[in-house]
Structure formats: C-alpha cells, structure tokens
Write a protein that holds these residues in place. Structure first.
Motif, mmCIF file in Angstrom:
data_model
loop_
_atom_site.group_PDB
_atom_site.id
_atom_site.type_symbol
_atom_site.label_atom_id
_atom_site.label_comp_id
_atom_site.label_asym_id
_atom_site.label_seq_id
_atom_site.Cartn_x
_atom_site.Cartn_y
_atom_site.Cartn_z
ATOM 1 N N THR A 275 0.833 -1.203 0.000
ATOM 2 C CA THR A 275 0.000 0.000 0.000
ATOM 3 C C THR A 275 0.868 1.253 0.000
ATOM 4 O O THR A 275 0.686 2.166 -0.817
ATOM 5 N N GLU A 276 1.842 1.299 0.919
ATOM 6 C CA GLU A 276 2.738 2.454 0.993
ATOM 7 C C GLU A 276 3.612 2.547 -0.257
ATOM 8 O O GLU A 276 3.858 3.648 -0.782
ATOM 9 N N GLU A 279 1.603 4.008 -3.155
ATOM 10 C CA GLU A 279 1.339 5.430 -2.939
ATOM 11 C C GLU A 279 2.563 6.264 -3.281
ATOM 12 O O GLU A 279 2.467 7.294 -3.970
ATOM 13 N N LYS A 453 -7.882 0.151 2.861
ATOM 14 C CA LYS A 453 -6.441 -0.056 2.723
ATOM 15 C C LYS A 453 -5.997 -1.338 3.401
ATOM 16 O O LYS A 453 -5.090 -2.018 2.955
#
Length: 648
Positions: A275-276, A279, A453
């Motif tokens: 997820t990070e 992004e 998320k």
C-alpha cells in the motif's frame, strides 16, 4: 559480468564455505550501509568476522554454544552470526521489534552463552533478561555501554595470529548450523534448527570449481537475521559474491531512492508494504528504478489487485510471489522457469510451482486422505531432504504424519497448470453453518474496495475476548489511551501485554470460566485491564463505580459475590467497610497502588506470561441505573457486545 567462485566439498561446514567465498571475493562490495554511506568489501567484512571469531574463542565460546544477536541491520550486525559459524557455535538471532513476551520466552528457551545487542535495544533487552531469569556469560553492545558491558569494538581489535586462524569444519553436514525462528502466528515462536546441508545444499550440489556467479547483483532486504529470509539471503549473497543494501525500516520513498542510488537489482517485500509502496511510486514516478530486475513477495496472503497494481507500477520488473517455510529450509514454490513467468500475471495470487526436490501431497481437512485432482483444497504436506533437524528443545514428532510428510499447516490447492495457491493457515480457519471459512479470502474481497487499505477478518464464535485480543494485536502500534494525569501514552500492544499477563495471573489464582471478576476504580491506564483480561479467560467482568453509595455497593456485593475484586487505593477503605457489611468474602483482593502488604498488589499481575484461553457463554455483566429500585445485574452475551461495538 561473471566469474568463477570456489568452495570446499559437500562435507565442509557452513562457516568454511562462507569463509572461503568471502576470501575469494575479498575485493568485491559486500554491503552498502545507507545510513552512513559506508561501503564495505568482503575483505574488510571477513577481517572483522575472523577477529570476532577469535575473540569468541578467547571468551570460551565454542562448538554448539548458542550465540545470539538482537540488532537492526547495520554493517556489523551480521558479524557475530558469521563469526559463530567460523568456530562451530550456533547463531540464533533475536529481532529488536519482537514483543517482550516473545523475547522473554525465547531467552528462556535458548539460554544463549553470549548476546550482542544494539545500544537502542539494550534497555528493553535488560528487562527481558531479568524477567526471563537468564544470565548469559557475556553481553556485548554495539555502541556505548558506558562501561557496564563489553563493547563490540573490543571484538575488532587486530590479532597477531589472524592469518593462522582455522575455520571450523564438520564431517556431518546434517549437524545443526544455525537457528531461525517461526513467525509465532499460532503460538510462541519456536527455534528451528537448520543444518549445514540445508543452508548450503543447493550450492554444494553444483561443482564448486565450475560455479558461475553474477557479481552485479545488489540485494535489498529489510528483515533481520531472526528470519530465514535474511539468513538465506546473506549466505546466498556471500556464496555468490553479491552486495547487500542495509537499512533499518521500510519507507516507501526511501526504498525508491535506494533502488536508484545503489542500482538495486533484487528485493523482497512482504505484501503489507505494498500500500505504501504504491502510494509513493505514484507520487515519485521520476525516480529511476530501471535497475530493479526482480521484486519478490511472500510470507503472507497477497491480494490479486495489489499484485497487479505492483506489476503495473514496476512494469520493467519481474514481480512474483514465493512460498516457503523455515522448517523446510526456505523456498517451497515459485515460478523459477522463464516459460512460466506469464502465470503470475494471469493468476496473480499463485505462489508458483512446487520445486522439484520436494515430494508433496494435499490432504483433505476432514479425512486426511490425499485429494484426487486439481482445485481441491486441503493441507499441504511435504517431504524434502532440506527439512529442519527439529525444534530446539521441543518435540516435533507431531509435526510429521505417519508417512513422514511435514504438516505445513497451510490450506492450499493446485490448478490444471500445477500452479499452487495458498489460501490461509489451517488454524485461522473457522466454520459457519458447516462451511469452512478462510479469513484471507474474505480479506481479499474487502481489499478490492477502493476505500479500504487494510482488512482483518476473525472468526469470533461470538467471543468478545478473542475479538478484542485479535484487534488489539492487529492495532498494536496504534495509540489506545492517553492518561492526562500523567501524560502517559499507551499503545494497544503495551495494553495487550498487560491484559495477557493479568489473564494468566487470574488463571493461576483459580479464576476461570463464568467466575465473577469485579473492579472498583476511577479511570486510569490500568482500570480496563481486569475487564479485558477477564474476557480473555471466559470469566465475567462486573465492575463497580467508586461513586456508588454504600447501600448500593453492599447490595451488589451480596448479589454478585465476586471471586476477586480489583480496587483503587483511594476507594479501598470504603470498599472494606462495604465488604464487611455485605458479609462477602472474595477469595482475593487486588489493589491498584500500595496495599501495605495487606492485599495483592496489581503490579504482581504484570509479570510476563504467554498463555491464553478462549471463552464461551456470557461475556459481561453491566448494571441498571437503579432508578426504580436497587441496581440489577444485566447479563450481556458475546453477540450483543460485539454487535453493539460493530455498529458504532
């Protein structure tokens, strides 16, 4: 660019092979330390390892002694590990991010003769050693120990006879060479004994005089030597003369910058970093990641959409999922053949094909009979020449079936192309109306929603305690409480630790299912601990308000007859009067604060333990306001409590 390496024959030890290759590749770069911009060659690393090995010998450390390290990744964190293998000692490394409960348990299990620990982790580690009642012969600090312990710099002093150093060899390649640890997903972590052949087998099967090695490979890995992923990556890099980039914690932006700066070619990232990562990649598309040839993921369930998103974000990188277990020496399945790479995009959640040196079967979860074809789910079981020697100081016979297959504990199936899919852990599975439910599958569905998320699915059986435990563990790094009076900030992880210890202490005192546990206290950081701990063991919390009138308190004491009462120091005097007038004699009284030796102190409940029991039936008792008479005890079940919480 390639050249030829060399190693001794298959009877050499792990240490001997590593020593030989480090010497062979002495002019190559071994490590980049990003924090300091230090560039370390194999020659410099080998010199430090030899000196450390000789210092260990001077301290009486030798064959089969346990040598532990607790450190994040830095240029010297691998030195005690490698030095241990040079003298036949057994490295068993801790992770500085382990919960205290697990660290204490592993200290008791391993009883290391010497421990190397970072300055940052020292204070917590000292607490764990005291609570574990373990006294290693030597403690060595990476950094300033202020004269209290040995300094790691002492291990790097030049020796007169360094060139005469003889590395340890063994004629028994099945002897334990190193210990790694299980993830602890189904209980306390266990020490997994890996032998020399397991850690060197794939390398030793080749002709050591004809081994082609690539010298431009640069690895980036975040795990510590507690994990087999780091141990196998380190040994493989040394045997092949490859470089590693060292860093402490994952940061999405920093990861991209390091790939560009060090020309990283291969990395391993667990799915929970995705997820990070995605992004940051969307915000930093200008960062050059063209050097990254392979991105491997694994260690837990990956969602199809995230896998495809990562493939798109790193279009020129081979992204694939891998499946392995420490007990069988690492990798079990992956897409190793170029002609199979297309399956990863077509089947994003596959972990590849089972490697040829494993014999395997999938057995039905109910009958334990082998499934008869593809797309039939069951537990994956394996036979391999690379399996562990066993669990350290533990019986592992129950981990193998009657035919000698290792029980992986993973629910799996294969399809018509022999691609393997891992669904979840068998012990995570629960039943609903006769159907087997796998949390990871439901989590994957939830994760497809763009507003979600992270997702966690638990089978509660309407059990308040198990739901609270699971979510406190999941949110362990989040803030749970702010205590204004003391400016104390409490995380869910710290709160959960106190609740577990209290639950175990309650069990030691004979408190169990359906017993009434009461508390009478104002709000403070430990006021909720007895309530939560009580739900963990199936007892029933029934809490008093210290502002209640004596008449009401006396009435409720007679009604509830609690087996144990937790009371604040301020409320103790009035509560003693109420207990006497109610003619109630609880088996135990526990005081938040100083009881002056008259009662049990709550501090006694915070001693570390690990056990936990699930519970059934009534979850909690609340009280009516008493507006139409005396307060009444209202029994709320697990379903009611959980439903109310979930609707907030």
């Amino acid at each position: 660019m390639t050249d030829r390496g060399s190693a001794q024959g298959p009877k050499c030890s792990l240490g001997a092979a590593l020593y030989t290759q480090m010497k062979q590749f002495r002019n190559r770069i071994a490590q980049y330390e990003d924090e300091t911009d230090c560039v370390d060659t194999y020659g410099a690393l080998l010199a430090r390892c030899v000196r450390a090995a000789m210092k260990l010998q001077e301290l009486g450390i030798g064959e089969d002694d346990i040598v532990s390290t607790c450190s994040h990744n830095h240029r010297n964190s691998c030195v005690p590990f490698l030095a241990s293998t040079f003298i036949g000692a057994i490295p068993a490394s801790f992770d500085p991010d382990l919960p205290q409960i697990d660290t204490i348990s592993l200290l008791r299990l391993m009883e290391p003769k010497i421990i190397f620990v970072t300055q940052e982790a020292l204070k917590d580690f000292e607490i764990c050693m005291v609570k574990a009642q373990v006294k290693p012969a030597h403690i060595v600090v990476f950094g300033d120990s202020k004269g209290k312990y040995m300094n790691f710099d002492d291990f790097l002093e030049q020796k007169v006879n360094e060139r005469q150093f003889k590395v340890y060899e063994t004629g028994n390649p099945k002897k334990t060479a190193a210990i790694v640890f299980s993830s602890g997903t189904t209980g306390s972590p266990k020490g997994i004994c890996l032998n020399h052949f397991t850690l060197l087998g794939a390398y030793l099967k080749k002709d050591p005089t004809k081994v082609e090695v690539t010298c431009d490979k640069v690895n980036l890995l975040y795990s510590t030597l507690y994990w087999i992923s780091r141990v196998t990556a380190l040994t493989s890099a040394i045997l092949n003369g490859e470089a590693h980039v060292l860093c402490r914690k994952f940061d999405g932006r920093q990861f991209l910058e390091m790939v560009e700066k060090y020309k990283v070619t291969i990395t391993f990232l667990p799915p929970y970093y995705f997820t990070e990562l995605l992004e940051e990649r969307s915000k930093n598309k200008e960062v050059d990641v063209s050097s990254l040839r392979v991105l491997i993921t694994g260690s837990c369930h990956v969602v199809a959409k995230q896998m495809l998103d990562v493939m798109e974000a790193f279009a020129n990188t081979l992204v694939y999922n891998i499946y392995g277990q420490s007990e069988v020496g690492g990798a079990i399945a992956l897409l190793s053949a170029p002609e199979d790479y297309h399956f990863q995009k077509e089947k994003p959640t596959t972990v590849g094909k089972i490697l040829g040196h494993h014999t395997w079967k999938i057995v039905d979860l109910e009958t334990e009979q082998p499934v008869t074809g593809p797309n039939q789910k069951g537990e994956l079981r394996l036979k391999t020449g690379n399996h562990m020697n066993g669990y350290y100081k533990m019986d592992c016979s129950g981990d193998f079936d009657s035919e000698g297959y290792f029980r992986t504990g993973d629910v799996a199936y294969y399809d018509e192309d022999d691609c393997l899919f891992i669904e979840d852990r068998v012990k995570n599975m629960f039943k609903y109306r006769g159907w087997h439910i796998l949390p990871a599958i439901l989590e994957g569905v939830l994760m497809e929603h763009p507003a979600i998320k992270e997702a966690a699915v638990v089978g509660t059986k309407y059990s308040l305690g198990s739901a609270l435990y699971t979510h406190m563990k999941h949110f362990r790094n989040r803030i749970a409480q702010y205590e204004d009076e003391t400016d104390y900030v409490d995380t869910y992880g710290a709160l959960l630790t106190r609740c577990i210890r209290t639950a175990v202490k309650l069990q030691e005192l004979g408190i169990g299912e359906d017993d009434i546990v009461s508390a009478c206290t104002h709000n403070h950081r430990n006021s909720c601990v007895p309530f939560i701990a009580t739900t963990f063991i199936g007892a029933i919390p029934a809490t008093f308000d210290p502002a209640l009138s004596q008449i009401d308190t006396i009435s409720l004491l007679r009604l509830m007859e609690p087996k144990i009462i937790f009371v604040s120091q301020e409320a103790l005097k009035d509560f003693e009067i109420c207990i006497e007038k109610a003619q109630v004699k609880p088996a135990h009284i526990v005081v938040f604060g100083d009881s002056k030796g008259k009662y049990i102190s709550f501090d006694d409940f915070l001693k570390p333990q690990i056990k936990e029991k699930h519970f059934k039936k009534t979850a909690a008792i609340m009280f009516s306001s008493g507006t139409t008479g005396l307060p009444k005890g209202i029994c709320l079940n697990h379903y009611a409590m959980l439903r109310q919480s979930s609707q907030r």
